[in-house]
Design a protein around this motif. Structure first.
Motif, PDB file in Angstrom:
ATOM      1  N   MET A  81       0.843  -1.194   0.000  1.00 16.24           N
ATOM      2  CA  MET A  81       0.000   0.000   0.000  1.00 16.24           C
ATOM      3  C   MET A  81       0.879   1.245   0.000  1.00 16.24           C
ATOM      4  SD  MET A  81      -2.867  -1.135   2.787  1.00 16.24           S
ATOM      5  CE  MET A  81      -3.743   0.417   2.607  1.00 16.24           C
ATOM      6  N   PRO A  82       0.923   1.981  -1.102  1.00 16.97           N
ATOM      7  CA  PRO A  82       1.816   3.142  -1.164  1.00 16.97           C
ATOM      8  C   PRO A  82       1.370   4.259  -0.232  1.00 16.97           C
ATOM      9  CG  PRO A  82       0.400   3.063  -3.095  1.00 16.97           C
ATOM     10  CD  PRO A  82       0.180   1.781  -2.365  1.00 16.97           C
ATOM     11  N   LYS A  83       2.347   4.946   0.304  1.00 22.70           N
ATOM     12  CA  LYS A  83       2.055   6.060   1.207  1.00 22.70           C
ATOM     13  C   LYS A  83       2.890   7.265   0.800  1.00 22.70           C
ATOM     14  CE  LYS A  83       5.265   4.078   4.637  1.00 22.70           C
ATOM     15  NZ  LYS A  83       5.348   3.477   5.987  1.00 22.70           N
ATOM     16  N   ALA A  84       2.312   8.449   1.007  1.00 19.74           N
ATOM     17  CA  ALA A  84       2.954   9.692   0.592  1.00 19.74           C
ATOM     18  C   ALA A  84       3.132  10.619   1.785  1.00 19.74           C
ATOM     19  CB  ALA A  84       2.128  10.382  -0.487  1.00 19.74           C
ATOM     20  N   LEU A  85       4.214  11.369   1.738  1.00 20.63           N
ATOM     21  CA  LEU A  85       4.503  12.402   2.726  1.00 20.63           C
ATOM     22  C   LEU A  85       4.464  13.746   2.015  1.00 20.63           C
ATOM     23  CD1 LEU A  85       5.572  13.407   5.525  1.00 20.63           C
ATOM     24  CD2 LEU A  85       7.888  13.027   4.620  1.00 20.63           C
ATOM     25  N   VAL A  86       3.676  14.667   2.535  1.00 21.45           N
ATOM     26  CA  VAL A  86       3.567  16.018   1.985  1.00 21.45           C
ATOM     27  C   VAL A  86       4.098  16.998   3.024  1.00 21.45           C
ATOM     28  CG1 VAL A  86       1.995  17.819   1.170  1.00 21.45           C
ATOM     29  CG2 VAL A  86       1.588  15.418   0.545  1.00 21.45           C
ATOM     30  N   LEU A  87       5.065  17.825   2.631  1.00 19.61           N
ATOM     31  CA  LEU A  87       5.690  18.786   3.532  1.00 19.61           C
ATOM     32  C   LEU A  87       5.429  20.195   3.010  1.00 19.61           C
ATOM     33  CD1 LEU A  87       9.069  16.878   3.907  1.00 19.61           C
ATOM     34  CD2 LEU A  87       7.289  17.049   5.649  1.00 19.61           C
ATOM     35  N   SER A  88       4.873  21.046   3.855  1.00 19.34           N
ATOM     36  CA  SER A  88       4.405  22.367   3.434  1.00 19.34           C
ATOM     37  C   SER A  88       5.514  23.411   3.451  1.00 19.34           C
ATOM     38  CB  SER A  88       3.287  22.838   4.368  1.00 19.34           C
ATOM     39  OG  SER A  88       3.841  23.372   5.572  1.00 19.34           O
ATOM     40  N   GLY A  89       5.109  24.612   3.014  1.00 18.93           N
ATOM     41  CA  GLY A  89       5.966  25.775   3.190  1.00 18.93           C
ATOM     42  C   GLY A  89       5.945  26.240   4.635  1.00 18.93           C
ATOM     43  N   GLY A  90       6.798  27.228   4.924  1.00 14.43           N
ATOM     44  CA  GLY A  90       6.845  27.728   6.297  1.00 14.43           C
ATOM     45  C   GLY A  90       8.117  28.483   6.639  1.00 14.43           C
ATOM     46  N   GLY A  91       8.884  28.913   5.645  1.00 19.76           N
ATOM     47  CA  GLY A  91      10.059  29.725   5.916  1.00 19.76           C
ATOM     48  C   GLY A  91      11.159  28.974   6.640  1.00 19.76           C
ATOM     49  N   PRO A  92      12.199  29.692   7.072  1.00 22.02           N
ATOM     50  CA  PRO A  92      13.314  29.071   7.788  1.00 22.02           C
ATOM     51  C   PRO A  92      12.883  28.249   9.000  1.00 22.02           C
ATOM     52  CG  PRO A  92      13.885  31.301   7.190  1.00 22.02           C
ATOM     53  CD  PRO A  92      12.440  31.131   6.825  1.00 22.02           C
ATOM     54  N   LEU A  93      11.907  28.763   9.741  1.00 18.98           N
ATOM     55  CA  LEU A  93      11.470  28.023  10.929  1.00 18.98           C
ATOM     56  C   LEU A  93      10.690  26.771  10.534  1.00 18.98           C
ATOM     57  CD1 LEU A  93      10.514  30.798  13.488  1.00 18.98           C
ATOM     58  CD2 LEU A  93      12.717  29.726  13.003  1.00 18.98           C
ATOM     59  N   GLY A  94      10.028  26.818   9.385  1.00 17.88           N
ATOM     60  CA  GLY A  94       9.360  25.625   8.893  1.00 17.88           C
ATOM     61  C   GLY A  94      10.339  24.516   8.578  1.00 17.88           C
ATOM     62  N   VAL A  95      11.476  24.880   7.989  1.00 23.64           N
ATOM     63  CA  VAL A  95      12.526  23.893   7.723  1.00 23.64           C
ATOM     64  C   VAL A  95      12.986  23.259   9.028  1.00 23.64           C
ATOM     65  CG1 VAL A  95      14.878  23.555   6.870  1.00 23.64           C
ATOM     66  CG2 VAL A  95      13.321  25.053   5.620  1.00 23.64           C
ATOM     67  N   ALA A  96      13.274  24.100  10.011  1.00 22.81           N
ATOM     68  CA  ALA A  96      13.799  23.598  11.280  1.00 22.81           C
ATOM     69  C   ALA A  96      12.784  22.718  11.999  1.00 22.81           C
ATOM     70  CB  ALA A  96      14.205  24.774  12.162  1.00 22.81           C
ATOM     71  N   TRP A  97      11.532  23.182  12.080  1.00 24.31           N
ATOM     72  CA  TRP A  97      10.512  22.402  12.796  1.00 24.31           C
ATOM     73  C   TRP A  97      10.241  21.077  12.099  1.00 24.31           C
ATOM     74  CZ3 TRP A  97       5.479  21.129  11.059  1.00 24.31           C
ATOM     75  CH2 TRP A  97       4.705  20.431  12.003  1.00 24.31           C
ATOM     76  N   GLN A  98      10.101  21.076  10.780  1.00 26.74           N
ATOM     77  CA  GLN A  98       9.844  19.833  10.053  1.00 26.74           C
ATOM     78  C   GLN A  98      10.997  18.849  10.203  1.00 26.74           C
ATOM     79  OE1 GLN A  98       8.979  21.095   6.036  1.00 26.74           O
ATOM     80  NE2 GLN A  98       6.830  21.451   6.479  1.00 26.74           N
ATOM     81  N   ALA A  99      12.227  19.352  10.133  1.00 23.96           N
ATOM     82  CA  ALA A  99      13.375  18.462  10.317  1.00 23.96           C
ATOM     83  C   ALA A  99      13.382  17.874  11.723  1.00 23.96           C
ATOM     84  CB  ALA A  99      14.677  19.214  10.054  1.00 23.96           C
ATOM     85  N   GLY A 100      13.120  18.717  12.718  1.00 31.49           N
ATOM     86  CA  GLY A 100      13.060  18.222  14.084  1.00 31.49           C
ATOM     87  C   GLY A 100      11.971  17.190  14.275  1.00 31.49           C
ATOM     88  N   LEU A 101      10.811  17.433  13.680  1.00 30.67           N
ATOM     89  CA  LEU A 101       9.703  16.478  13.780  1.00 30.67           C
ATOM     90  C   LEU A 101      10.103  15.128  13.196  1.00 30.67           C
ATOM     91  CD1 LEU A 101       6.560  16.485  14.566  1.00 30.67           C
ATOM     92  CD2 LEU A 101       6.205  16.548  12.093  1.00 30.67           C
ATOM     93  N   ALA A 102      10.753  15.142  12.032  1.00 30.98           N
ATOM     94  CA  ALA A 102      11.189  13.891  11.398  1.00 30.98           C
ATOM     95  C   ALA A 102      12.185  13.158  12.280  1.00 30.98           C
ATOM     96  CB  ALA A 102      11.797  14.180  10.034  1.00 30.98           C
ATOM     97  N   VAL A 103      13.076  13.904  12.904  1.00 30.49           N
ATOM     98  CA  VAL A 103      14.068  13.288  13.786  1.00 30.49           C
ATOM     99  C   VAL A 103      13.401  12.686  15.017  1.00 30.49           C
ATOM    100  CG1 VAL A 103      16.023  13.779  15.317  1.00 30.49           C
ATOM    101  CG2 VAL A 103      15.997  14.700  12.993  1.00 30.49           C
TER     102      VAL A 103
END
Length: 307
Positions: free
Chosen positions: A1-23
């Motif tokens: 069953m294929p699954k997709a990950l969608v990552l939104s915009g959000g500026g510099p802090l969006g990059v940091a928060w999304q990376a932290g969440l993944a970690v």
């Protein structure tokens, strides 16, 4: 069953928060990097590219912190607070940001997202703005230079001249670093980025998430800093309202096609840490830490959906 990950915009802090969440999720057994398709828009393209490349989670977080430290240094060189390639005083940048938000707020509120004519107007604004040299901004993405395009990765941009929406997938020969840079080129804040001879701006100028690109997958996880009910709750925020309406339409289309959809936004602590200015790179480490803590907390709840 294929699954997709969608990552939104959000500026510099969006990059940091999304990376932290993944970690944080990975530390607790939920591997976002296992997605069969990864769609990144703007900030999400930075994190999505590294996940699709299979970067080790510690390396991912270290790279993001290094990346945004460079953004903050470049901002200091130009007398601005925002990121690499930004030009002008803080007052000038604030004025350009207000113009950007006004143009976006004037777009029709519909599930179709920001229309092409508004995207073209945003492109004209970006081409006319003095947002610093393209080479300096694009150079901030040099950590992706020379990397082979991951087959499961897509990122989004908008043609600054025509307003046409594009989905980069590497098949036409575009380089990963310039494609991601173009996806992050917020009009008026950063300069348009040239890809295959044409200038491009932030893919978030069509939709903050572009989650409709995940159609055809059985499960879709949308990680977003825009478009949630909480993000749109502030008074008189028409831009967030447009993102919310678009996200709801994208969710409806996905679920209507039979997909299970889960949306994750910043929790209360992460929201408090990041505040309202998502361009403030100096808060990157704190945003990454908040994302990591949220990921560790969320993992048990999310595991049944993702695994």
């Amino acid at each position: 069953m294929p699954k997709a990950l969608v990552l939104s915009g959000g500026g510099p802090l969006g990059v940091a928060w999304q990376a932290g969440l993944a970690v944080g999720l990975a530390r607790s057994g939920v591997q976002l990097a296992e997605a069969d398709l990864i769609v990144g828009t703007s900030a999400g393209s930075v994190v999505g590219a590294q996940l699709a490349l299979g970067k080790e989670m510690g390396q991912l977080l270290a790279q993001v912190e290094h990346f945004w430290a460079g953004q903050e240094r470049s901002a200091g060189d130009s007398g601005a607070a925002g990121g690499a390639g930004t030009a002008g005083s803080s007052a000038a940048i604030a004025e350009r940001m207000q113009t950007l938000l006004s143009l976006m707020a004037d777009a029709t509120t519909s599930g179709e997202g920001i229309p092409a004519e508004t995207r073209a107007a945003l492109g004209r604004f970006a081409l006319q703005a003095d947002a610093g040299p393209e080479a300096r901004f694009a150079g901030a993405f040099a950590f992706l230079a020379g990397e082979a395009w991951p087959a499961r990765f897509r990122c989004t941009a908008v043609d600054a001249e025509s307003g046409s929406f594009v989905v980069w997938d590497g098949r036409a020969g575009e380089s990963l670093d310039r494609a991601v840079a173009s996806s992050c080129a917020v009009p008026g804040i950063f300069p348009p980025v040239t890809v295959r001879g044409r200038p491009y701006i932030d893919g978030g100028m069509r939709s903050g998430t572009n989650a409709d690109l995940a159609q055809g997958n059985d499960r879709v996880l949308i990680v977003t800093l825009v478009g949630t009910a909480e993000a749109a709750a502030g008074p008189q925020n028409p831009v967030e309202e447009r993102f919310r309406v678009r996200l709801e339409a994208e969710q409806a289309a996905l679920t209507g096609a039979g997909a299970r959809v889960r949306v994750v936004g910043p929790d209360e602590k992460a929201t408090a840490v990041m505040g309202l200015n998502m361009m403030d790179a100096s808060l990157g480490p704190a945003a990454a830490e908040a994302g990591t803590m949220q990921g560790e907390t969320l993992a048990a709840e999310l595991a049944g959906f993702w695994d």
